[in-house]
Design an enzyme around this catalytic site. Sequence first.
Site, PDB file in Angstrom:
ATOM      1  N   ASP A  25       0.822  -1.223   0.000  1.00  0.00           N
ATOM      2  CA  ASP A  25       0.000   0.000   0.000  1.00  0.00           C
ATOM      3  C   ASP A  25       0.855   1.273   0.000  1.00  0.00           C
ATOM      4  O   ASP A  25       0.338   2.376   0.088  1.00  0.00           O
ATOM      5  CB  ASP A  25      -0.952   0.005   1.198  1.00  0.00           C
ATOM      6  N   GLY A  26       2.170   1.106  -0.068  1.00  0.00           N
ATOM      7  CA  GLY A  26       3.055   2.274  -0.156  1.00  0.00           C
ATOM      8  C   GLY A  26       3.650   2.696   1.173  1.00  0.00           C
ATOM      9  O   GLY A  26       4.521   3.567   1.219  1.00  0.00           O
ATOM     10  N   GLU A  27       3.189   2.115   2.270  1.00  0.00           N
ATOM     11  CA  GLU A  27       3.759   2.480   3.576  1.00  0.00           C
ATOM     12  C   GLU A  27       5.188   1.968   3.695  1.00  0.00           C
ATOM     13  O   GLU A  27       5.506   0.877   3.230  1.00  0.00           O
ATOM     14  CB  GLU A  27       2.950   1.830   4.706  1.00  0.00           C
ATOM     15  N   ARG A  81      12.240  25.089  -2.619  1.00  0.00           N
ATOM     16  CA  ARG A  81      11.785  26.106  -3.578  1.00  0.00           C
ATOM     17  C   ARG A  81      10.416  26.662  -3.188  1.00  0.00           C
ATOM     18  O   ARG A  81       9.952  27.629  -3.744  1.00  0.00           O
ATOM     19  CB  ARG A  81      11.773  25.534  -5.001  1.00  0.00           C
ATOM     20  N   HIS A 115      18.333  25.944  -1.937  1.00  0.00           N
ATOM     21  CA  HIS A 115      17.814  26.871  -2.947  1.00  0.00           C
ATOM     22  C   HIS A 115      17.898  28.338  -2.534  1.00  0.00           C
ATOM     23  O   HIS A 115      18.271  29.192  -3.336  1.00  0.00           O
ATOM     24  CB  HIS A 115      16.375  26.499  -3.285  1.00  0.00           C
ATOM     25  N   ASP A 155      20.259  31.964 -14.588  1.00  0.00           N
ATOM     26  CA  ASP A 155      19.478  33.071 -14.008  1.00  0.00           C
ATOM     27  C   ASP A 155      20.352  34.000 -13.171  1.00  0.00           C
ATOM     28  O   ASP A 155      21.438  33.623 -12.740  1.00  0.00           O
ATOM     29  CB  ASP A 155      18.290  32.544 -13.190  1.00  0.00           C
ATOM     30  N   LYS A 178      16.435  34.954 -16.474  1.00  0.00           N
ATOM     31  CA  LYS A 178      15.420  33.910 -16.657  1.00  0.00           C
ATOM     32  C   LYS A 178      14.127  34.323 -15.961  1.00  0.00           C
ATOM     33  O   LYS A 178      14.175  34.901 -14.889  1.00  0.00           O
ATOM     34  CB  LYS A 178      15.943  32.600 -16.036  1.00  0.00           C
ATOM     35  N   ASP A 207      24.213  25.445 -12.355  1.00  0.00           N
ATOM     36  CA  ASP A 207      22.996  25.730 -11.584  1.00  0.00           C
ATOM     37  C   ASP A 207      23.052  24.964 -10.267  1.00  0.00           C
ATOM     38  O   ASP A 207      23.836  24.022 -10.134  1.00  0.00           O
ATOM     39  CB  ASP A 207      21.758  25.301 -12.397  1.00  0.00           C
TER      40      ASP A 207
HETATM   41  C1  R5P Z   1      15.829  27.904  -9.707  1.00  0.00           C
HETATM   42  O1  R5P Z   1      15.838  29.073  -9.402  1.00  0.00           O
HETATM   43  C2  R5P Z   1      16.992  27.008  -9.540  1.00  0.00           C
HETATM   44  O2  R5P Z   1      18.177  27.705  -9.362  1.00  0.00           O
HETATM   45  C3  R5P Z   1      17.121  26.074 -10.724  1.00  0.00           C
HETATM   46  O3  R5P Z   1      17.381  26.848 -11.872  1.00  0.00           O
HETATM   47  C4  R5P Z   1      15.863  25.291 -10.931  1.00  0.00           C
HETATM   48  O4  R5P Z   1      15.527  24.637  -9.759  1.00  0.00           O
HETATM   49  C5  R5P Z   1      16.045  24.294 -12.051  1.00  0.00           C
HETATM   50  O5  R5P Z   1      14.841  23.651 -12.265  1.00  0.00           O
HETATM   51  P1  R5P Z   1      14.471  23.074 -13.685  1.00  0.00           P
HETATM   52  O6  R5P Z   1      15.536  22.118 -14.064  1.00  0.00           O
HETATM   53  O7  R5P Z   1      13.136  22.404 -13.445  1.00  0.00           O
HETATM   54  O8  R5P Z   1      14.363  24.230 -14.619  1.00  0.00           O
END
Ligand code: R5P
Length: 288
Positions: A25-27, A81, A115, A155, A178, A207
């Site tokens: 059941d996923g537990e 996030r 993040h 970004d 971005k 990233d």
């Molecule tokens: C967002 O601000 C993070 O720095 C990453 O750019 C983001 O989490 C990447 O997510 P994805 O691969 O879904 O674009």
Amino acid sequence: MDLANGISKDLDAELVPVDLRVFADGESKIKVKKVKDHCVIVQSTYPPTDRHLLQALMLIKRCSEDSSKVYAVMPYMAYSRQDRAFLKGEAVSMDLIAKLIEAVGTKRLITVDVHSPATLSYFTINAQNISAVGLLAKYAKVKFKTNVPIVVSPDKGGVQRVVEFAKELGTDMIALMKRRNKDTGEVNIEEKELNCNIVDRDLILLDDTISTGGSIVEACRFLRRYKPNKIYAMCTHAVLIGDTKRRVKAAGVEEIISTNSIPGDSAKVDLAGLISGQIKNIIESKNL
Ligand code: R5P
């Protein structure tokens, strides 16, 4: 390069096996022998996210019954996030996650390249973020020593990261503009033009996380217009959901290189030394 194994070796600490069962059941059900003194639980909360999170909470709770010095190492921290309500009515999930981690008896928390700093503000225990950027840069310095790439952040939020990384490599950096649609999650690169010549140059897209790959794929699409040579993608956390790896490669990325915060074939950079060094500092400082 299993992370828990590496950390236990570095600390000369016993690696305690966990008996884990997942029922139909996923537990989940965990069983672990009695622990004593300092106990380090290593679990990144990558997909299946909620299952890994709950298993980590169960394990911390179980070990906290034996020891008052239980440290949680969550190199990849899911929900980070969701550190604020972006749209009206949204739950701030990171607040809940921090409360859960504390409620099960975690004494301290260590995470890697989380993040945002806001993530840690929800903890009342000592919660620490350590950066793997130096390790990733050192790896790149060796791998790309004859043909040093330009470092690109998809970004502006990642500008500090690429500055530090490019400094280590002695190369140039670019941080793109971005935008992510808050409703759909769709990503767009809104940079008008590049202020750096990348023609025939190799690039490293850097990233913190590659999750759906949307950011990397869009960045590649934009950068390709300026005729670079090879594009590599480097990140701390290679979540790589579904067919992300294939889509990122199809967008023109030669290779994805990540740390072992999440196991997988891109995990070339070992975090064990960085994390165990931090744990040693905590134990030696007696600031538990
Ligand atoms: C967002 O601000 C993070 O720095 C990453 O750019 C983001 O989490 C990447 O997510 P994805 O691969 O879904 O674009």
